[in-house]
Design a protein around this motif. Structure first.
Motif, short mmCIF file in Angstrom:
data_model
loop_
_atom_site.label_atom_id
_atom_site.label_comp_id
_atom_site.label_asym_id
_atom_site.label_seq_id
_atom_site.Cartn_x
_atom_site.Cartn_y
_atom_site.Cartn_z
N GLU A 193 19.03 -6.86 -19.50
CA GLU A 193 18.90 -8.31 -19.36
C GLU A 193 20.26 -8.97 -19.29
O GLU A 193 20.49 -9.87 -18.47
CB GLU A 193 18.09 -8.87 -20.53
CG GLU A 193 16.62 -8.47 -20.50
CD GLU A 193 15.94 -8.66 -21.85
OE1 GLU A 193 16.59 -9.22 -22.76
OE2 GLU A 193 14.78 -8.24 -21.98
N GLN A 194 21.20 -8.53 -20.12
CA GLN A 194 22.53 -9.10 -20.12
C GLN A 194 23.23 -8.83 -18.79
O GLN A 194 23.95 -9.69 -18.28
CB GLN A 194 23.37 -8.55 -21.27
CG GLN A 194 24.73 -9.23 -21.43
CD GLN A 194 24.62 -10.73 -21.60
OE1 GLN A 194 23.86 -11.21 -22.44
NE2 GLN A 194 25.35 -11.48 -20.78
N HIS A 195 23.02 -7.66 -18.23
CA HIS A 195 23.63 -7.35 -16.93
C HIS A 195 23.09 -8.28 -15.85
O HIS A 195 23.84 -8.74 -14.99
CB HIS A 195 23.35 -5.89 -16.56
CG HIS A 195 24.07 -5.46 -15.32
ND1 HIS A 195 25.36 -4.97 -15.34
CD2 HIS A 195 23.69 -5.46 -14.01
CE1 HIS A 195 25.74 -4.69 -14.10
NE2 HIS A 195 24.75 -4.97 -13.28
N ILE A 196 21.80 -8.56 -15.89
CA ILE A 196 21.20 -9.46 -14.91
C ILE A 196 21.78 -10.87 -15.06
O ILE A 196 22.10 -11.54 -14.06
CB ILE A 196 19.67 -9.49 -15.06
CG1 ILE A 196 19.09 -8.11 -14.77
CG2 ILE A 196 19.05 -10.51 -14.11
CD1 ILE A 196 17.63 -7.96 -15.17
N ILE A 197 21.91 -11.32 -16.31
CA ILE A 197 22.50 -12.64 -16.56
C ILE A 197 23.91 -12.70 -15.99
O ILE A 197 24.32 -13.70 -15.39
CB ILE A 197 22.50 -12.93 -18.07
CG1 ILE A 197 21.06 -13.16 -18.55
CG2 ILE A 197 23.35 -14.17 -18.39
CD1 ILE A 197 20.91 -13.21 -20.05
N ASN A 198 24.66 -11.61 -16.15
CA ASN A 198 26.01 -11.56 -15.59
C ASN A 198 25.99 -11.63 -14.07
O ASN A 198 26.85 -12.27 -13.46
CB ASN A 198 26.73 -10.28 -16.04
CG ASN A 198 27.04 -10.29 -17.53
OD1 ASN A 198 27.07 -11.34 -18.15
ND2 ASN A 198 27.26 -9.11 -18.09
N LEU A 199 25.03 -10.97 -13.44
CA LEU A 199 24.90 -11.03 -11.98
C LEU A 199 24.67 -12.46 -11.50
O LEU A 199 25.18 -12.88 -10.47
CB LEU A 199 23.74 -10.14 -11.51
CG LEU A 199 23.95 -8.63 -11.53
CD1 LEU A 199 22.66 -7.91 -11.16
CD2 LEU A 199 25.07 -8.21 -10.58
N ILE A 200 23.89 -13.19 -12.27
CA ILE A 200 23.54 -14.56 -11.88
C ILE A 200 24.72 -15.51 -12.09
O ILE A 200 25.04 -16.32 -11.22
CB ILE A 200 22.32 -15.05 -12.68
CG1 ILE A 200 21.07 -14.24 -12.28
CG2 ILE A 200 22.07 -16.55 -12.45
CD1 ILE A 200 19.87 -14.47 -13.18
N TYR A 201 25.38 -15.40 -13.25
CA TYR A 201 26.33 -16.43 -13.65
C TYR A 201 27.81 -16.07 -13.49
O TYR A 201 28.64 -16.95 -13.35
CB TYR A 201 26.09 -16.83 -15.10
CG TYR A 201 24.82 -17.62 -15.27
CD1 TYR A 201 24.75 -18.96 -14.89
CD2 TYR A 201 23.68 -17.03 -15.81
CE1 TYR A 201 23.59 -19.68 -15.04
CE2 TYR A 201 22.50 -17.76 -15.97
CZ TYR A 201 22.47 -19.09 -15.59
OH TYR A 201 21.32 -19.81 -15.72
#
Length: 218
Positions: free
Chosen positions: A185-193
């Motif tokens: 989940e944290q990796h996805i958040i990093n991809l977005i932001y």
């Protein structure tokens, strides 16, 4: 490994990106992360005034005004407004609060130029650089700017889907149950932001302009 249908549909433009966002929201529901759910809901339904707008949803425009000089009115005049001027970014930036579907409709429409009227609160910052007084002030935006926003959102969605497929294999079952979900989940958040930081300026902005006021310029 065969590609997931949701990815094939996205890269082949087989379905609108707004539909892919709905399908991605189902995948995010499996993860249960509140920040991811909030992001996808805002992209689908639009952002409200209290939420921070990602930088990829901020576009720069130019200023035009009707100017009163003595007994004359000069209509639709280009206004020079330098980046070092006070509140430059606040006034010349359109923050796209609208749902993705609304942005997609603008990007796919026939109008090429949009006018967003600015409120009198913005006038004092612009009035310093002109001779005369402002009767009206508007931010001028192009269709290409809205298209760029849609492309950036599509790239983010593609990056997220490719990562999910790598971690969970085929996505067509819409089931992302797995160990170490928080890490993913944290990796996805990093991809977005990470590559699209939160917009400059505070949320007590001078303007909130809506693309519904746009019109085509000859």
């Amino acid at each position: 490994m065969a590609r997931s249908q949701i990815i094939l549909d996205l890269i082949n433009n087989s379905v609108p990106l707004s539909d892919t966002l709905m399908r991605l929201s189902v995948l995010f529901d499996s993860l249960g992360n509140k920040k991811l759910k909030s992001w996808i809901n805002c992209e689908i339904c639009g952002y409200d005034d209290k939420e921070e707008i990602p930088k990829y949803r901020c576009i720069q425009g130019t200023l035009r005004a009707d100017i009163i000089q003595g007994f004359r009115i000069w209509h639709d005049q280009d206004i020079p407004f330098q980046p070092e001027s006070e509140n430059y970014e606040q006034i010349t930036t359109k923050r796209c609060y609208e749902s993705f579907s609304s942005l997609e409709q603008v990007a796919n429409g026939t109008e090429m130029t949009f006018y967003c009227p600015l409120p009198p609160a913005a006038y004092p910052y612009v009035n310093k650089g002109i001779q005369g007084n402002l009767q009206s002030l508007k931010l001028v935006l192009t269709k290409h700017s809205f298209n760029d926003v849609c492309i950036r959102i599509k790239k983010i969605v593609l990056d997220v889907l490719l990562y999910l497929e790598k971690e969970f294999d085929n996505l067509d079952a819409y089931d992302l149950s797995a160990q170490k979900a928080e890490e993913k989940e944290q990796h996805i958040i990093n991809l977005i932001y990470n590559n699209y930081s939160i917009s400059i300026g505070d949320n007590n902005k001078i303007i909130r302009s809506d693309i519904s006021t746009g019109e085509e310029q000859e």
